[in-house]
Scaffold this motif. Structure first.
Motif, short mmCIF file in Angstrom:
data_model
loop_
_atom_site.label_atom_id
_atom_site.label_comp_id
_atom_site.label_asym_id
_atom_site.label_seq_id
_atom_site.Cartn_x
_atom_site.Cartn_y
_atom_site.Cartn_z
N MET A 104 0.82 -1.21 0.00
CA MET A 104 0.00 0.00 0.00
C MET A 104 0.86 1.26 0.00
N LYS A 105 2.06 1.19 0.54
CA LYS A 105 2.98 2.33 0.54
C LYS A 105 3.50 2.62 -0.86
N LYS A 106 3.48 1.62 -1.75
CA LYS A 106 3.96 1.78 -3.12
C LYS A 106 2.91 2.38 -4.04
N VAL A 107 1.66 2.40 -3.60
CA VAL A 107 0.57 2.89 -4.44
C VAL A 107 0.69 4.39 -4.63
N SER A 108 0.48 4.85 -5.87
CA SER A 108 0.45 6.29 -6.12
C SER A 108 -1.00 6.75 -6.08
N TRP A 109 -1.36 7.44 -5.03
CA TRP A 109 -2.72 7.87 -4.82
C TRP A 109 -3.00 9.13 -5.63
#
Length: 55
Positions: A12-17
């Protein structure tokens, strides 16, 4: 189970929001598409109902 949650957290930390402007744009696109499809199928259903009532 704990290892799975650690992996989920790491991914989830790798996701680009999306930023605020992108999110607003995407939300408007989704809502307008859903509204269009709902009206389209309502009209199709209304037309089919009218045709069947004539028979």
């Amino acid at each position: 189970m704990f290892k799975f949650l650690q992996n989920v957290s790491r991914e989830m930390k790798k996701v680009s929001w999306p930023k605020g402007k992108e999110l607003t744009s995407y939300t408007i696109t989704v809502i307008s598409t859903v509204a269009f499809v709902a009206v389209f199928f309502f009209l199709i259903d209304l037309g089919i109902t009218q045709i069947l009532n004539l028979l």
